[in-house]
Motif scaffolding. Sequence first.
Motif, PDB file in Angstrom:
ATOM      1  N   ASP A   1     -14.099  -7.516   1.244  1.00  0.00           N
ATOM      2  CA  ASP A   1     -12.755  -8.049   1.024  1.00  0.00           C
ATOM      3  C   ASP A   1     -11.764  -7.271   1.887  1.00  0.00           C
ATOM      4  O   ASP A   1     -11.167  -6.290   1.451  1.00  0.00           O
ATOM      5  CB  ASP A   1     -12.394  -7.970  -0.453  1.00  0.00           C
ATOM      6  N   ILE A   2     -11.614  -7.726   3.122  1.00  0.00           N
ATOM      7  CA  ILE A   2     -10.776  -7.029   4.091  1.00  0.00           C
ATOM      8  C   ILE A   2      -9.309  -7.056   3.686  1.00  0.00           C
ATOM      9  O   ILE A   2      -8.571  -6.098   3.925  1.00  0.00           O
ATOM     10  CB  ILE A   2     -10.990  -7.590   5.517  1.00  0.00           C
ATOM     11  N   THR A   3      -8.881  -8.135   3.040  1.00  0.00           N
ATOM     12  CA  THR A   3      -7.486  -8.235   2.599  1.00  0.00           C
ATOM     13  C   THR A   3      -7.185  -7.174   1.546  1.00  0.00           C
ATOM     14  O   THR A   3      -6.154  -6.490   1.615  1.00  0.00           O
ATOM     15  CB  THR A   3      -7.194  -9.644   2.049  1.00  0.00           C
ATOM     16  N   ALA A   4      -8.071  -7.007   0.586  1.00  0.00           N
ATOM     17  CA  ALA A   4      -7.884  -5.991  -0.453  1.00  0.00           C
ATOM     18  C   ALA A   4      -7.962  -4.587   0.140  1.00  0.00           C
ATOM     19  O   ALA A   4      -7.190  -3.703  -0.237  1.00  0.00           O
ATOM     20  CB  ALA A   4      -8.919  -6.156  -1.553  1.00  0.00           C
ATOM     21  N   PHE A   5      -8.879  -4.379   1.086  1.00  0.00           N
ATOM     22  CA  PHE A   5      -9.008  -3.076   1.732  1.00  0.00           C
ATOM     23  C   PHE A   5      -7.718  -2.720   2.467  1.00  0.00           C
ATOM     24  O   PHE A   5      -7.205  -1.604   2.343  1.00  0.00           O
ATOM     25  CB  PHE A   5     -10.204  -3.088   2.689  1.00  0.00           C
ATOM     26  N   ALA A   6      -7.182  -3.673   3.236  1.00  0.00           N
ATOM     27  CA  ALA A   6      -5.940  -3.437   3.971  1.00  0.00           C
ATOM     28  C   ALA A   6      -4.793  -3.123   3.015  1.00  0.00           C
ATOM     29  O   ALA A   6      -4.015  -2.188   3.229  1.00  0.00           O
ATOM     30  CB  ALA A   6      -5.606  -4.649   4.826  1.00  0.00           C
ATOM     31  N   ARG A   7      -4.697  -3.899   1.947  1.00  0.00           N
ATOM     32  CA  ARG A   7      -3.642  -3.687   0.945  1.00  0.00           C
ATOM     33  C   ARG A   7      -3.776  -2.302   0.315  1.00  0.00           C
ATOM     34  O   ARG A   7      -2.797  -1.575   0.161  1.00  0.00           O
ATOM     35  CB  ARG A   7      -3.723  -4.770  -0.127  1.00  0.00           C
ATOM     36  N   ASP A   8      -5.007  -1.909  -0.027  1.00  0.00           N
ATOM     37  CA  ASP A   8      -5.228  -0.619  -0.670  1.00  0.00           C
ATOM     38  C   ASP A   8      -4.937   0.550   0.272  1.00  0.00           C
ATOM     39  O   ASP A   8      -4.485   1.607  -0.178  1.00  0.00           O
ATOM     40  CB  ASP A   8      -6.646  -0.524  -1.211  1.00  0.00           C
ATOM     41  N   LEU A   9      -5.194   0.375   1.567  1.00  0.00           N
ATOM     42  CA  LEU A   9      -4.833   1.423   2.530  1.00  0.00           C
ATOM     43  C   LEU A   9      -3.333   1.686   2.496  1.00  0.00           C
ATOM     44  O   LEU A   9      -2.892   2.835   2.505  1.00  0.00           O
ATOM     45  CB  LEU A   9      -5.240   1.015   3.947  1.00  0.00           C
ATOM     46  N   GLU A  10      -2.570   0.598   2.440  1.00  0.00           N
ATOM     47  CA  GLU A  10      -1.121   0.735   2.430  1.00  0.00           C
ATOM     48  C   GLU A  10      -0.617   1.222   1.074  1.00  0.00           C
ATOM     49  O   GLU A  10       0.165   2.172   0.998  1.00  0.00           O
ATOM     50  CB  GLU A  10      -0.458  -0.586   2.800  1.00  0.00           C
ATOM     51  N   LEU A  11      -1.075   0.605  -0.009  1.00  0.00           N
ATOM     52  CA  LEU A  11      -0.611   0.998  -1.338  1.00  0.00           C
ATOM     53  C   LEU A  11      -1.056   2.406  -1.716  1.00  0.00           C
ATOM     54  O   LEU A  11      -0.371   3.100  -2.469  1.00  0.00           O
ATOM     55  CB  LEU A  11      -1.101  -0.001  -2.393  1.00  0.00           C
ATOM     56  N   GLY A  12      -2.204   2.824  -1.200  1.00  0.00           N
ATOM     57  CA  GLY A  12      -2.711   4.157  -1.485  1.00  0.00           C
ATOM     58  C   GLY A  12      -2.020   5.248  -0.683  1.00  0.00           C
ATOM     59  O   GLY A  12      -2.271   6.431  -0.894  1.00  0.00           O
ATOM     60  N   GLY A  13      -1.168   4.849   0.262  1.00  0.00           N
ATOM     61  CA  GLY A  13      -0.426   5.835   1.032  1.00  0.00           C
ATOM     62  C   GLY A  13      -1.145   6.346   2.266  1.00  0.00           C
ATOM     63  O   GLY A  13      -0.675   7.279   2.904  1.00  0.00           O
ATOM     64  N   ASP A  14      -2.286   5.763   2.618  1.00  0.00           N
ATOM     65  CA  ASP A  14      -3.016   6.211   3.805  1.00  0.00           C
ATOM     66  C   ASP A  14      -2.321   5.789   5.098  1.00  0.00           C
ATOM     67  O   ASP A  14      -2.427   6.477   6.110  1.00  0.00           O
ATOM     68  CB  ASP A  14      -4.440   5.646   3.800  1.00  0.00           C
ATOM     69  N   ILE A  15      -1.642   4.644   5.039  1.00  0.00           N
ATOM     70  CA  ILE A  15      -0.918   4.132   6.194  1.00  0.00           C
ATOM     71  C   ILE A  15       0.415   3.554   5.733  1.00  0.00           C
ATOM     72  O   ILE A  15       0.607   3.276   4.554  1.00  0.00           O
ATOM     73  CB  ILE A  15      -1.707   3.028   6.943  1.00  0.00           C
ATOM     74  N   ALA A  16       1.302   3.392   6.699  1.00  0.00           N
ATOM     75  CA  ALA A  16       2.551   2.665   6.479  1.00  0.00           C
ATOM     76  C   ALA A  16       2.614   1.598   7.551  1.00  0.00           C
ATOM     77  O   ALA A  16       2.275   1.852   8.710  1.00  0.00           O
ATOM     78  CB  ALA A  16       3.745   3.602   6.584  1.00  0.00           C
ATOM     79  N   ALA A  17       2.983   0.391   7.176  1.00  0.00           N
ATOM     80  CA  ALA A  17       3.049  -0.713   8.124  1.00  0.00           C
ATOM     81  C   ALA A  17       4.447  -1.287   8.146  1.00  0.00           C
ATOM     82  O   ALA A  17       5.115  -1.361   7.118  1.00  0.00           O
ATOM     83  CB  ALA A  17       2.037  -1.791   7.746  1.00  0.00           C
ATOM     84  N   SER A  18       4.858  -1.690   9.336  1.00  0.00           N
ATOM     85  CA  SER A  18       6.180  -2.287   9.503  1.00  0.00           C
ATOM     86  C   SER A  18       6.024  -3.580  10.289  1.00  0.00           C
ATOM     87  O   SER A  18       5.428  -3.580  11.374  1.00  0.00           O
ATOM     88  CB  SER A  18       7.088  -1.313  10.260  1.00  0.00           C
ATOM     89  N   GLU A  19       6.524  -4.675   9.709  1.00  0.00           N
ATOM     90  CA  GLU A  19       6.484  -5.963  10.404  1.00  0.00           C
ATOM     91  C   GLU A  19       7.286  -5.846  11.691  1.00  0.00           C
ATOM     92  O   GLU A  19       8.348  -5.233  11.713  1.00  0.00           O
ATOM     93  CB  GLU A  19       7.088  -7.059   9.523  1.00  0.00           C
ATOM     94  N   GLY A  20       6.746  -6.429  12.755  1.00  0.00           N
ATOM     95  CA  GLY A  20       7.443  -6.383  14.028  1.00  0.00           C
ATOM     96  C   GLY A  20       7.145  -7.613  14.849  1.00  0.00           C
ATOM     97  O   GLY A  20       6.641  -8.609  14.329  1.00  0.00           O
ATOM     98  N   GLU A  21       7.433  -7.538  16.103  1.00  0.00           N
ATOM     99  CA  GLU A  21       7.227  -8.657  17.012  1.00  0.00           C
ATOM    100  C   GLU A  21       5.753  -9.046  17.068  1.00  0.00           C
ATOM    101  O   GLU A  21       4.931  -8.302  17.565  1.00  0.00           O
ATOM    102  CB  GLU A  21       7.717  -8.288  18.401  1.00  0.00           C
ATOM    103  N   GLY A  22       5.442 -10.193  16.521  1.00  0.00           N
ATOM    104  CA  GLY A  22       4.085 -10.711  16.606  1.00  0.00           C
ATOM    105  C   GLY A  22       3.038  -9.953  15.819  1.00  0.00           C
ATOM    106  O   GLY A  22       1.866 -10.008  16.150  1.00  0.00           O
ATOM    107  N   GLY A  23       3.415  -9.237  14.781  1.00  0.00           N
ATOM    108  CA  GLY A  23       2.415  -8.547  13.987  1.00  0.00           C
ATOM    109  C   GLY A  23       2.990  -7.378  13.217  1.00  0.00           C
ATOM    110  O   GLY A  23       4.129  -7.410  12.760  1.00  0.00           O
TER     111      GLY A  23
END
Length: 74
Positions: free
Chosen positions: A44-66
């Motif tokens: 479940d790549i969607t859950a993995f990506a979400r958990d990386l962000e919610l767990g504090g391992d990464i921070a993501a910022s919406e930007g141009e094209g992604g």
Amino acid sequence: FEEFYLGHWNSLEAYAENLLADLGYDGLLDGAVPENLRPYVSFDITAFARDLELGGDIAASEGEGGVYVFGTSG
């Protein structure tokens, strides 16, 4: 900034898929699950990506094209 910047991806899921490939995990299912059962087993790549962000391992910022992805520890 440069120390924490991990890159730009089309989506957070694309980053997570890339991370799994870089770590060598993408082939583990192929090696552990018999070929005839492989179509029924997925990651479940969607859950993995979400958990990386919610767990504090990464921070993501919406930007141009992604999204721009940043690590949270150096």
